[in-house]
Design a protein around this motif. Sequence first.
Motif, PDB file in Angstrom:
ATOM      1  N   SER A   8      -7.019  -1.060   3.327  1.00 13.53           N
ATOM      2  CA  SER A   8      -6.121  -1.023   2.261  1.00 13.53           C
ATOM      3  C   SER A   8      -6.473  -2.155   1.278  1.00 13.53           C
ATOM      4  O   SER A   8      -6.715  -3.413   1.898  1.00 13.53           O
ATOM      5  N   PHE A   9      -6.742  -1.909  -0.120  1.00 16.92           N
ATOM      6  CA  PHE A   9      -7.172  -3.114  -0.946  1.00 16.92           C
ATOM      7  C   PHE A   9      -5.698  -3.966  -1.070  1.00 16.92           C
ATOM      8  O   PHE A   9      -4.705  -3.378  -1.074  1.00 16.92           O
ATOM      9  N   GLN A  10      -5.864  -5.319  -1.409  1.00 19.21           N
ATOM     10  CA  GLN A  10      -4.857  -6.072  -1.881  1.00 19.21           C
ATOM     11  C   GLN A  10      -4.189  -5.322  -3.152  1.00 19.21           C
ATOM     12  O   GLN A  10      -4.908  -4.775  -3.851  1.00 19.21           O
ATOM     13  N   THR A  11      -3.061  -5.672  -3.296  1.00 22.17           N
ATOM     14  CA  THR A  11      -2.282  -4.826  -4.476  1.00 22.17           C
ATOM     15  C   THR A  11      -3.060  -5.467  -5.713  1.00 22.17           C
ATOM     16  O   THR A  11      -2.927  -4.420  -6.512  1.00 22.17           O
ATOM     17  N   GLU A  12      -3.262  -6.607  -5.893  1.00 18.88           N
ATOM     18  CA  GLU A  12      -3.927  -7.149  -7.317  1.00 18.88           C
ATOM     19  C   GLU A  12      -5.007  -6.112  -7.577  1.00 18.88           C
ATOM     20  O   GLU A  12      -5.433  -6.026  -8.601  1.00 18.88           O
ATOM     21  N   ILE A  13      -5.892  -5.977  -6.360  1.00 19.81           N
ATOM     22  CA  ILE A  13      -7.126  -5.199  -6.739  1.00 19.81           C
ATOM     23  C   ILE A  13      -6.616  -3.820  -7.188  1.00 19.81           C
ATOM     24  O   ILE A  13      -7.456  -3.307  -8.094  1.00 19.81           O
ATOM     25  N   LYS A  14      -5.649  -3.221  -6.627  1.00 20.93           N
ATOM     26  CA  LYS A  14      -5.508  -1.849  -6.885  1.00 20.93           C
ATOM     27  C   LYS A  14      -5.079  -1.866  -8.312  1.00 20.93           C
ATOM     28  O   LYS A  14      -5.646  -1.021  -9.433  1.00 20.93           O
ATOM     29  N   LYS A  92     -13.948  -9.574   3.325  1.00 22.27           N
ATOM     30  CA  LYS A  92     -13.231 -10.692   2.490  1.00 22.27           C
ATOM     31  C   LYS A  92     -13.553 -10.576   0.859  1.00 22.27           C
ATOM     32  O   LYS A  92     -12.877 -10.637  -0.146  1.00 22.27           O
ATOM     33  N   THR A  96     -10.601  -8.328  -0.730  1.00 19.20           N
ATOM     34  CA  THR A  96      -9.532  -9.326  -1.523  1.00 19.20           C
ATOM     35  C   THR A  96     -10.173 -10.004  -2.633  1.00 19.20           C
ATOM     36  O   THR A  96     -11.256 -10.283  -2.777  1.00 19.20           O
ATOM     37  N   SER A 100      -6.536 -17.542  -7.041  1.00 19.50           N
ATOM     38  CA  SER A 100      -5.295 -16.945  -7.670  1.00 19.50           C
ATOM     39  C   SER A 100      -5.512 -16.606  -9.056  1.00 19.50           C
ATOM     40  O   SER A 100      -4.447 -16.232  -9.526  1.00 19.50           O
ATOM     41  N   THR A 102      -6.684 -13.729 -10.175  1.00 21.63           N
ATOM     42  CA  THR A 102      -6.544 -12.492 -10.707  1.00 21.63           C
ATOM     43  C   THR A 102      -5.127 -12.277 -11.546  1.00 21.63           C
ATOM     44  O   THR A 102      -5.326 -11.566 -12.663  1.00 21.63           O
ATOM     45  N   GLU A 161      -7.883   2.429  -1.191  1.00 20.57           N
ATOM     46  CA  GLU A 161      -8.515   2.021   0.027  1.00 20.57           C
ATOM     47  C   GLU A 161      -9.861   1.886   0.084  1.00 20.57           C
ATOM     48  O   GLU A 161     -10.459   2.711  -1.120  1.00 20.57           O
TER      49      GLU A 161
END
Length: 622
Positions: A8-14, A92, A96, A100, A102, A161
């Motif tokens: 799953s992607f990091q929330t920020e990436i979504k 990585k 992600t 910081s 983002t 994802e």
Amino acid sequence: MSQKETLSFQTEIKQLLHLMIHALYSNKEIFLRELISNASDAADKLRFEALSHPELLGSDTELKVIVEYDKHAHTVSIIDNGIGMSREEVIKNLGTIAQSGTKEFLSRLTGDQSKDAHLIGQFGVGFYSAFIVANRVTVKTLKAGLPKTEAVEWTSHGEGEYTIETIEKDSRGTEVILHLREDDTEFLDGYRLRHIIKKYSDHLTLPIYMKKEVHGDAKPSDELEKVNEATALWTLPKSEISTEQYQEFYKYLAHDYENPLTWSHNRVEGKQEYISLLYIPAHAPFDLYTREKPYGLKLYVKRVFIMDDAAAFLPNYLRFVKGVLDSSDLPLNISREILQSNRTVESIKNALTKRVLDMLEKMAKDNAEDYKKFWQAFGNALKEGVVEDIPNKENVAKLLRFASTHTNAPEQNVSLDDYISRMKADQDKIYFITGDSFSATKNSPHLEIFRQKNIEVLLLTDRIDEWVVSHLTEYQGKALQSVMKADLQLDTPEEKTEEKKAEIEKVLSAMKTALGERVKEVKVSHRLTESPACLVIDENDLNPHLKRMLQQAGQFVPENKPILEVNPAHPLVAQLEGLIDTPNFQTWTDILFEQAILAEGGTLPDPADFVRKVNALLEKAK
Ligand code: ADP
Ligand code: MG
């Protein structure tokens, strides 16, 4: 061993992906710039690693990128033979976002798509721009030095994802395959792709190849042709570089959407050999005053890319300068630590510092409009130079601009040279006042005598100014003098005032008694023409503005008492004499003292008490 995992992607990436797709649709083509730029970084990294591990390059020594398209499969691919990524690195780097930055990125999107498109590069999220045009992205990559069975395939639809799987890949490097969205088939066109490559990537030193187009044929031939210039721009003679090329190169270097104000391109030969290309941007990055923010030049040694943000070649106060330094003297394996203490570096730094200061001086002379822009963007950073760069202090001071009673406008556009050129015949000092704002300084009672005598005063209102004037005590042999200090030594007071002094001697000492420990002294003022009283400070005491700043910053502030100066010519002061033995004397004195604090932007220990006293007087006055 082909473990396939879904992660799953990091929330920020979504969030970021959603934004990319919906906010940048009119600037779609930048995906190619970002992916080619990543390929170019991967080539730089490999070339650098290969300096100490030549076996990584092997026989595949021409580092390059190939851009392909396939009309039937609806794909565009960007293929490089750079450093590649291991499985951990893929997770990585493509799953992600380390910095910081983002959140900052998301909050800084302006809605102006061309500006936002540049922010992508600035914040290290370029890879995700692939999803602007693709609804599925596949990355196949083999890290240099790993066996071909340890390659990795990463795939994502750009939603929540991605999958990752170990595969076999014959050659080192990375292949990014974009499965284009239905609306984006315009990119399945060799001419369109070539056009975009030339526009954004002409100045990359990495050669970019495409298959030769065959007229009337749906498929291009297998023969490769180079699409970009692929020469390091800074190595060319100035006469062969157009203004547009200089500007495009800057935009790529700085991830900026705006052209630079000016630049300076120099080749130094002789005892030392290097090429520098230095740019002054037109606007400040949001984090210019963030101490930890990396800054510096892109460093090359004999055309080989060594590192970004090599800070050792510029002093901190010139951190806004962008550019390239290509040295022929430094060792290829130089590290940041060695840069810190290397004599060659030190002498290049001195030369580049002079160059930047010269460039700014020239801009100030030849192009006032640009200099104004520069000053607005970077003036406060440049001011630090007065403190930081003792050898160049005078040159930095020459570049400073201030608001002044001469122009009587908040714009900072008066130089110390302008000031000196307007000095009175018998004036030997440069007068200034510091304060919280333009109006607070402009209307300060301290300026009354200067207005009357028509002497110019610089109005300093930036937080850093206190610090600047504490280090810049003179310029061109002329002392800088605060108008708030006690011994102003303007010309000798008139006779009449001396007489008056005798007359009101009694008043002064009664006032001192009334004020007690709140003041050091009460004396006659030679600087007031309109106000009844003002506060001044002893030569070595902190001025109230600086005191307030230090207190706000939670610093220890030594206790020092002000001197109250009163204007005997003022009707209120004249009337005081008759009040000496009445209860009103204390009230009037308190009010005069408290007014003087307010007039210079200070705060009263008990403001409500002040209001009560004034109101009581107003009631009597009706
Ligand atoms: P940035 O390039 O600013 O670091 P990107 O989002 O463009 O941010 O890329 C993220 C990271 O993915 C890169 O820093 C790099 O480590 C890795 N990467 C992307 N493309 C490639 C590539 N073609 N070869 C090797 N690594 C890559
Ligand atoms: Mg990138």
